[in-house]
Every structure is written in C-alpha cells, then in structure tokens.
Write a protein that holds these residues in place. Structure first.
Motif, PDB file in Angstrom:
ATOM      1  N   GLN A  23     -77.896  27.426  46.678  1.00  0.00           N
ATOM      2  CA  GLN A  23     -77.370  28.032  47.905  1.00  0.00           C
ATOM      3  C   GLN A  23     -77.010  29.496  47.667  1.00  0.00           C
ATOM      4  O   GLN A  23     -77.238  30.354  48.543  1.00  0.00           O
ATOM      5  N   TYR A  24     -76.448  29.790  46.516  1.00  0.00           N
ATOM      6  CA  TYR A  24     -76.039  31.161  46.202  1.00  0.00           C
ATOM      7  C   TYR A  24     -77.245  32.108  46.241  1.00  0.00           C
ATOM      8  O   TYR A  24     -77.190  33.191  46.838  1.00  0.00           O
ATOM      9  N   TYR A  25     -78.355  31.694  45.614  1.00  0.00           N
ATOM     10  CA  TYR A  25     -79.545  32.546  45.591  1.00  0.00           C
ATOM     11  C   TYR A  25     -80.246  32.567  46.940  1.00  0.00           C
ATOM     12  O   TYR A  25     -80.791  33.602  47.347  1.00  0.00           O
ATOM     13  N   ALA A  26     -80.257  31.434  47.657  1.00  0.00           N
ATOM     14  CA  ALA A  26     -80.876  31.403  48.977  1.00  0.00           C
ATOM     15  C   ALA A  26     -80.118  32.310  49.946  1.00  0.00           C
ATOM     16  O   ALA A  26     -80.723  33.022  50.751  1.00  0.00           O
ATOM     17  N   LEU A  27     -78.791  32.283  49.870  1.00  0.00           N
ATOM     18  CA  LEU A  27     -77.984  33.167  50.702  1.00  0.00           C
ATOM     19  C   LEU A  27     -78.287  34.635  50.401  1.00  0.00           C
ATOM     20  O   LEU A  27     -78.408  35.464  51.313  1.00  0.00           O
ATOM     21  N   ALA A  28     -78.423  34.957  49.122  1.00  0.00           N
ATOM     22  CA  ALA A  28     -78.725  36.336  48.733  1.00  0.00           C
ATOM     23  C   ALA A  28     -80.094  36.772  49.254  1.00  0.00           C
ATOM     24  O   ALA A  28     -80.269  37.917  49.688  1.00  0.00           O
ATOM     25  N   VAL A  81     -67.261  31.403  43.647  1.00  0.00           N
ATOM     26  CA  VAL A  81     -66.090  30.524  43.645  1.00  0.00           C
ATOM     27  C   VAL A  81     -65.790  30.021  45.056  1.00  0.00           C
ATOM     28  O   VAL A  81     -65.382  28.868  45.250  1.00  0.00           O
ATOM     29  N   LYS A  82     -66.016  30.872  46.054  1.00  0.00           N
ATOM     30  CA  LYS A  82     -65.805  30.426  47.427  1.00  0.00           C
ATOM     31  C   LYS A  82     -66.802  29.335  47.799  1.00  0.00           C
ATOM     32  O   LYS A  82     -66.456  28.368  48.488  1.00  0.00           O
ATOM     33  N   LEU A  83     -68.047  29.475  47.344  1.00  0.00           N
ATOM     34  CA  LEU A  83     -69.026  28.409  47.564  1.00  0.00           C
ATOM     35  C   LEU A  83     -68.577  27.124  46.878  1.00  0.00           C
ATOM     36  O   LEU A  83     -68.714  26.029  47.427  1.00  0.00           O
ATOM     37  N   MET A  84     -68.052  27.265  45.673  1.00  0.00           N
ATOM     38  CA  MET A  84     -67.573  26.096  44.933  1.00  0.00           C
ATOM     39  C   MET A  84     -66.456  25.388  45.688  1.00  0.00           C
ATOM     40  O   MET A  84     -66.366  24.152  45.674  1.00  0.00           O
ATOM     41  N   LEU A  85     -65.628  26.150  46.368  1.00  0.00           N
ATOM     42  CA  LEU A  85     -64.502  25.561  47.092  1.00  0.00           C
ATOM     43  C   LEU A  85     -64.938  24.890  48.385  1.00  0.00           C
ATOM     44  O   LEU A  85     -64.576  23.749  48.661  1.00  0.00           O
ATOM     45  N   PHE A  86     -65.749  25.594  49.184  1.00  0.00           N
ATOM     46  CA  PHE A  86     -66.006  25.129  50.547  1.00  0.00           C
ATOM     47  C   PHE A  86     -67.333  24.394  50.732  1.00  0.00           C
ATOM     48  O   PHE A  86     -67.484  23.640  51.696  1.00  0.00           O
ATOM     49  N   LEU A  87     -68.301  24.596  49.832  1.00  0.00           N
ATOM     50  CA  LEU A  87     -69.569  23.895  49.987  1.00  0.00           C
ATOM     51  C   LEU A  87     -69.417  22.370  49.933  1.00  0.00           C
ATOM     52  O   LEU A  87     -70.094  21.661  50.690  1.00  0.00           O
ATOM     53  N   PRO A  88     -68.541  21.837  49.077  1.00  0.00           N
ATOM     54  CA  PRO A  88     -68.338  20.382  49.132  1.00  0.00           C
ATOM     55  C   PRO A  88     -67.864  19.901  50.499  1.00  0.00           C
ATOM     56  O   PRO A  88     -68.231  18.806  50.938  1.00  0.00           O
ATOM     57  N   LEU A  89     -67.059  20.723  51.179  1.00  0.00           N
ATOM     58  CA  LEU A  89     -66.574  20.328  52.498  1.00  0.00           C
ATOM     59  C   LEU A  89     -67.708  20.362  53.521  1.00  0.00           C
ATOM     60  O   LEU A  89     -67.740  19.547  54.455  1.00  0.00           O
ATOM     61  N   VAL A  90     -68.639  21.285  53.344  1.00  0.00           N
ATOM     62  CA  VAL A  90     -69.822  21.312  54.211  1.00  0.00           C
ATOM     63  C   VAL A  90     -70.627  20.030  54.016  1.00  0.00           C
ATOM     64  O   VAL A  90     -71.072  19.400  54.983  1.00  0.00           O
ATOM     65  N   ALA A 109     -81.805  26.655  58.523  1.00  0.00           N
ATOM     66  CA  ALA A 109     -82.998  26.871  57.699  1.00  0.00           C
ATOM     67  C   ALA A 109     -82.846  26.223  56.324  1.00  0.00           C
ATOM     68  O   ALA A 109     -83.780  25.565  55.830  1.00  0.00           O
ATOM     69  N   ALA A 110     -81.682  26.396  55.686  1.00  0.00           N
ATOM     70  CA  ALA A 110     -81.470  25.828  54.361  1.00  0.00           C
ATOM     71  C   ALA A 110     -81.482  24.302  54.400  1.00  0.00           C
ATOM     72  O   ALA A 110     -82.098  23.649  53.546  1.00  0.00           O
ATOM     73  N   GLN A 111     -80.808  23.742  55.408  1.00  0.00           N
ATOM     74  CA  GLN A 111     -80.753  22.281  55.509  1.00  0.00           C
ATOM     75  C   GLN A 111     -82.134  21.691  55.771  1.00  0.00           C
ATOM     76  O   GLN A 111     -82.528  20.708  55.139  1.00  0.00           O
ATOM     77  N   LEU A 112     -82.866  22.280  56.705  1.00  0.00           N
ATOM     78  CA  LEU A 112     -84.191  21.760  57.031  1.00  0.00           C
ATOM     79  C   LEU A 112     -85.169  21.957  55.870  1.00  0.00           C
ATOM     80  O   LEU A 112     -86.033  21.104  55.639  1.00  0.00           O
ATOM     81  N   THR A 113     -85.024  23.049  55.131  1.00  0.00           N
ATOM     82  CA  THR A 113     -85.886  23.269  53.969  1.00  0.00           C
ATOM     83  C   THR A 113     -85.622  22.233  52.894  1.00  0.00           C
ATOM     84  O   THR A 113     -86.558  21.669  52.306  1.00  0.00           O
TER      85      THR A 113
END
Length: 344
Positions: A244-249, A258-267, A306-310
C-alpha cells in the motif's frame, strides 16, 4: 481412520454436514443495501465526477506490478498457515494438497467469505476424512487470529504513532480502550479453554453443547498455537503495508509508514464487516475517515477503489489458475465413495 481415508457413503462423517437453510430474503439484501447506502453517503459529500476523474489517473499497470507479487506472497503464507493448523489439529496433509483449494476459494470469497471458508472445510472433510465441523473449527480459529493480527499491529501503531489534530487524538484514545477490551477478550478465551482442558465437567459441557463441534480446535489449542499462527500470518500484514505504501506513492499520495501501520488494520477490519458486497463501501468509508487529511477526498476514494479492485483481481487470477485442479480433485473425491459402494 487415517488421514487421506475417504468415508464411504454410509459413513456418519458425511451426514455431519449441516443441511443448508434458506436464508431470508431480507438478510440476503443487507450487504447490497449496505453497500448502496455507504456509497450514497460518500458521493453525497464527494462529487462522483471528481472521483471518476481521479480514477482515470490511476496507474493500473503499476498497481498490478505492486499487488500481484503481494497476492502471490499472501496466497503462499495463507496456505502455509492453513497447512500447519490442519496438521496440528485435524490430519496429516501436505502443503501441495492445501494450496490449490485455498487459492481457488479466493474466487468464491469475492462473493461470500463464509462460503469460501465452508468450501475449504468441505474439502478437508472429504480429502482427509475428518468431520466437517472439526475442519470448520480450524478454519474459524485462523479467521479469529487474522482479526487479532490486525489488532496486534494496530496496537503497535497506537503505541508509536503521535496523533495530529483533535480528531486523531480522540480516535487513538478510543482505540486504546477498544484494544484493551479486545486483548482481554482473547485472554479470557484462552483461559476458559485452558480450564476446559483440565476440567472434565466443563469440557463435557462445551463438547456436548450446540457449538461443541465448532469449538474442537479452540479446546485443543494452547497459547503456543495462538502465537505460532500469529507468527505465520504476520508477514502478510507487513507485506500489505509495504504494498500500500508504494502503491500510494505511485499515485502521488504520501502517507507516513507508521500511520499506515496504525490505521490500515482498521480499514481491513471495516472491509470485513458483513454489511457490504465484496468488501466495497466500508473500506472506502474507512479510508476517508483515517486518511482524508493526506489527499483530497476524491483521490482517497479513487485510490481505495483502485487498490481494492486490483488486489481482488490479482487474487481472482491466482484462484482461477488453481480452480481446474481443485474442481477436478473435488469431483474425484465425490466419485470415490460411489465407486467404492458399487464394488462392495
């Protein structure tokens, strides 16, 4: 009965599979209505044309280059975890036996996760000669720890992440309370079943209850088993954060790791809620809630879609590769009892 023995047509193991009950129409409609309602709220706030414009800028080929290796890695680890649990609690099965059915069930999981779990349990029942409900118990054991894997990494994020703004400070404060309760619940489950293993009276009460067969793996599982499953599954989440980090970039969105680490599990937890179709809607709402400060809302929604469907496409492609082999093997397993009874 040894592992790999196929029950005959008169074997009671075949009769243990619960008869399917007709699901009320209103219950079947809930995921569809939930998905429509969530997207209606999203597009009420965000013009759909802006989302369409943002979607047109998604680098699809780059996304495939990021998510396909992750999907292959996820499938390999997921199959390894299932193999370990099955060998530990059910029957001696090889990784090569588990991989095709586990991968092929990703196609079914796009429609209904519960059906995919049941499909894996049915295969284990027919292939290894274990009872359907005991196999399903092992599948549910993994499913529970997949949720706690998300809690684990998000808890680490809460510890190390410094919230920005009043809203994030409140969210993190609420998360701390929720996580304390969640870990206390897991500890309570482990303690209860540890007591059940030592007390014949409690164990008989559990095993003879309506859900006794579904709790077979939980009764056998010891604290080390929980840790082993979490350790096997942990690399999949870490890989998802990296992907996700590289796809976002690639899409021009900068979010601290670290923010992804915190909130991505909640997503991911929001996506797992059984109130939407194919995890759509709830995931987009969660991305907006936690990451709307990192880019425009339209771009966040476009990226999440896009990320989810991919990722779903990559999983489906992997599943389709293994589907012919899995279907052929299931057909052979269904034919064997009939041929055995005919020769008898």
């Amino acid at each position: 009965m040894s592992a790999g023995t196929i029950p005959s047509s008169s074997d009671p193991l075949r009769d243990e599979i619960p008869a399917a009950r007709a699901t009320p129409l209103w219950r079947e409609a809930i995921p569809y209505l939930g998905t429509l309602a969530i997207f209606a709220l999203i597009f009420w706030r965000i013009p759909i044309r802006k989302v369409e414009q943002a979607l047109s800028q998604v680098p699809i080929l780059d996304f495939l280059a990021v998510f396909m290796p992750y999907s292959l890695f996820y499938c390999a680890i997921d199959s390894a975890c299932l193999t370990w649990v099955v060998r530990r609690f059910n029957a001696r099965m090889r990784y090569s036996d588990i991989l095709p059915i586990r991968a092929s069930m990703y196609v079914l999981a796009l429609i209904n996760t519960s059906l995919a779990q049941g499909g894996v349990a049915y295969y284990l029942h027919r292939k290894a000669g274990v009872t359907f409900l005991s196999a399903l118990s092992s599948v549910l054991f993994i499913a529970m720890l997949e949720i706690y894997q998300l809690f684990l990494f998000s808890t680490l994020g809460v510890i190390f992440y410094t919230p920005v703004g009043v809203a994030q400070t409140r969210i993190v404060a609420i998360l701390r309370v929720v996580y304390i309760a969640a870990w206390a619940l897991l500890a309570g489950i482990m303690i209860f079943f540890a007591i059940a293993r030592r007390s014949a009276r409690i164990r008989n009460w559990v095993e003879n209850g309506r859900a006794g067969a579904l709790l077979a793996t939980f009764i056998q599982a010891r604290p080390l088993d929980y840790l082993v499953v979490l350790a096997i599954k942990a690399p999949t989440f870490l890989a998802s954060v990296v992907a996700q980090y590289y796809a976002l970039a690639l899409y021009g969105i900068a979010i601290p790791f670290v923010k992804l680490m915190l909130f991505l599990p909640l997503v991911f937890l929001a996506a797992a809620l059984p109130i939407s179709v194919a995890h759509l809607g709830t995931s987009q709402a969660a991305w907006l809630l936690f990451f709307s400060t990192n880019a425009s809302p339209a771009k966040i929604v476009a990226y999440s879609l896009a990320a989810q469907l991919t990722f779903m496409l990559c999983n489906a492609l992997i599943g389709l590769v293994f589907l012919p082999r899995a279907s052929r093997e299931l057909t052979e397993l269904r034919a064997e009892p009939a041929s055995s009874s005919a020769t008898a």
